[in-house]
Scaffold this active site. Structure first.
Site, PDB file in Angstrom:
ATOM      1  N   SER A   7      45.853   5.391 -11.761  1.00 20.27           N
ATOM      2  CA  SER A   7      45.434   6.006 -13.002  1.00 20.27           C
ATOM      3  C   SER A   7      46.592   6.143 -13.966  1.00 20.27           C
ATOM      4  O   SER A   7      47.723   6.373 -13.573  1.00 20.27           O
ATOM      5  CB  SER A   7      44.837   7.392 -12.730  1.00 20.27           C
ATOM      6  OG  SER A   7      45.766   8.190 -12.035  1.00 20.27           O
ATOM      7  N   CYS A   8      46.297   5.990 -15.234  1.00 21.39           N
ATOM      8  CA  CYS A   8      47.187   6.298 -16.345  1.00 21.39           C
ATOM      9  C   CYS A   8      46.295   6.520 -17.554  1.00 21.39           C
ATOM     10  O   CYS A   8      45.131   6.098 -17.561  1.00 21.39           O
ATOM     11  CB  CYS A   8      48.168   5.163 -16.651  1.00 21.39           C
ATOM     12  SG  CYS A   8      49.544   4.996 -15.489  1.00 21.39           S
ATOM     13  N   ASP A   9      46.827   7.166 -18.563  1.00 22.79           N
ATOM     14  CA  ASP A   9      46.069   7.387 -19.787  1.00 22.79           C
ATOM     15  C   ASP A   9      46.998   7.231 -20.975  1.00 22.79           C
ATOM     16  O   ASP A   9      48.086   7.816 -21.001  1.00 22.79           O
ATOM     17  CB  ASP A   9      45.447   8.787 -19.803  1.00 22.79           C
ATOM     18  CG  ASP A   9      44.427   8.974 -18.693  1.00 22.79           C
ATOM     19  OD1 ASP A   9      43.268   8.594 -18.899  1.00 22.79           O
ATOM     20  OD2 ASP A   9      44.803   9.491 -17.622  1.00 22.79           O
ATOM     21  N   GLU A  94      48.535   0.109 -18.496  1.00 20.81           N
ATOM     22  CA  GLU A  94      47.572   0.667 -17.540  1.00 20.81           C
ATOM     23  C   GLU A  94      47.202  -0.413 -16.526  1.00 20.81           C
ATOM     24  O   GLU A  94      47.129  -1.593 -16.857  1.00 20.81           O
ATOM     25  CB  GLU A  94      46.275   1.078 -18.263  1.00 20.81           C
ATOM     26  CG  GLU A  94      46.480   1.900 -19.512  1.00 20.81           C
ATOM     27  CD  GLU A  94      46.299   3.370 -19.260  1.00 20.81           C
ATOM     28  OE1 GLU A  94      45.651   3.714 -18.257  1.00 20.81           O
ATOM     29  OE2 GLU A  94      46.808   4.166 -20.054  1.00 20.81           O
TER      30      GLU A  94
END
Length: 419
Positions: A7-9, A94
């Site tokens: 996950s990354c944002d 991402e």
């Protein structure tokens, strides 16, 4: 086996989404819990014709000139999770999975492409052209974590400068890009570009048609065509974070500031501030890019895990800056396990001084709520003082050159608080 990073944002706000005439960029880097992220500055440089640069796994031809960059990166690799250059370009990446298979061989990591785009691109569009050109020539691939078990992925990118943003999504060597010129946008480990493609790989549609993924008649949607039919659980979980991020941006649309972006990155209910099992948010970044080029861009980095318990410290490109060596990890040269074959057969200590002090302080206060509250209040005060100085600079009350050492000073002050 430890859970893979999944996950990354990334977020951007362009006027009228921003409160002021600024572009605001933000990213949380969610990685394996014990992975150290360092913040490191590289000055601009000229390179001999015909020279090469050694990236994480492969060497490629070096550019004749590379721009000054500041990077937040997992300490074991060459590239970066996120960063900025002296021209006000910011990039974050991402992980994503598509119908195109992830190859077994070593190539450029998506994190290598982040650094290469920053070192070679004077604008978001120029950096996009750098990344797509290198992607088409060298491909993407290789282990994306510091463990012997194979784990690789394709990448999406958010590229931002003072005037516009670009979402770049890839599938192997194929890619599609969408230009964003106003309002707010976020990405989270999934394909988001539908039918509004601004740029694309020359063979994107022909490959999709030859594979039977697109009939050549319906409007071409990159996300619908290349998203996997049976997506991994990590991509399904990312949908919740994507919706949460979209909602948080919607709530602040028209009033986004650096402080608002920091609040979004610290949001735990949405999962944007990740702390679950084997992975967590290991580093965070927020940037202010004034539309007026007379004002300096400002890039805030935590250099420590969990932004809800970290200080965003401002970095400004300056000829008089003092290197912040205490957020740089130890180097092991040819003895580094990432350099040896087979790779990752052992582990080394990559903790930098601030990381160690931050972790020790959190451990000491985790069973003492009052001490923890006092520490967090002190850290927030440091951050608020930094923001006050930056606000004064952006109002023209303080020359940007006078704040060139602010990142060094903040790191030094934070360390003293922990002691």
């Amino acid at each position: 086996m430890a859970e893979p990073p999944r996950s990354c944002d990334c977020f951007v706000s362009l006027p009228p989404g921003s409160q002021d005439d600024h572009v605001i960029f933000g990213k949380n880097s969610d990685r394996p819990r014990d992975e150290v992220q360092e913040v490191i500055y590289y000055p601009a440089a000229s390179h001999p014709p015909g020279s090469s640069v050694e990236c994480t796994y492969i060497s490629i031809p070096q550019a004749e000139h590379t721009h000054a960059v500041v990077l937040s990166r997992p300490a074991w690799l060459w590239g970066a999770e996120m960063g900025a250059n002296e021209h006000g370009v910011c990039i974050g990446n991402e992980a994503v999975w598509t119908k195109e298979p992830v190859g077994d061989g070593e190539a450029l990591l998506g994190m290598d492409l982040v650094r290469l785009g920053l070192e070679r691109g004077e604008s978001a569009r120029a950096a996009l052209e750098v990344i797509t050109g290198l992607l088409e020539e060298h491909g993407q691939g290789g282990a994306c974590r510091e463990q012997p078990e194979p784990f690789s992925y394709h990448n999406t990118f958010l590229l931002v400068d003072r005037t516009e943003a670009w979402v770049l999504e890839t599938a192997g060597r194929l890619w599609a890009a969408q230009r964003v010129t106003a309002g707010v946008k976020n990405i989270s480990n999934q394909l988001t570009i539908d039918t509004e493609l601004s740029l694309e790989h020359a063979e994107l549609r022909s490959v999709a048609q030859a594979q039977g993924w697109w009939d050549g008649q319906e409007p071409f949607s990159f996300s619908a065509t290349f998203s996997p039919d049976d997506p991994p659980a990590r991509m399904e979980m990312a949908k919740q974070r994507y919706r949460g991020g979209t909602e948080l941006l919607r709530q602040h649309d028209g009033s986004v500031t650096a402080e608002v972006m920091m609040t979004i990155l610290r949001d735990k209910p949405s999962g944007i501030c990740m702390d679950s099992g084997g992975f967590c948010t290991t580093g965070s970044m927020v940037s202010i890019l004034p539309r007026d080029p007379a004002f300096n861009c400002v890039h805030f980095f935590t250099a420590t895990p969990d932004p809800s318990r970290s200080v965003f410290k401002p970095f400004i490109f300056s000829e008089t800056m003092i290197p912040a060596t205490r957020v740089i990890s130890p180097q092991y040269g040819s003895d580094d396990p990432v350099k040896k074959q087979p790779r990752f057969q052992s582990r080394v200590d990559r903790q930098h001084d601030l990381y160690k002090a931050h972790q020790e302080a959190l451990h000491m206060t985790e069973k003492d709520p009052q001490a923890d509250a006092t520490l967090q209040e002190t850290l927030r005060y440091l951050e608020s003082q930094c923001l006050t100085d930056i606000d004064a600079m952006l109002r023209g009350e303080i020359p940007g050159e006078e704040l060139g050492d602010l990142f060094f000073d903040c790191v030094d002050t934070e360390l003293k608080f922990y002691q």
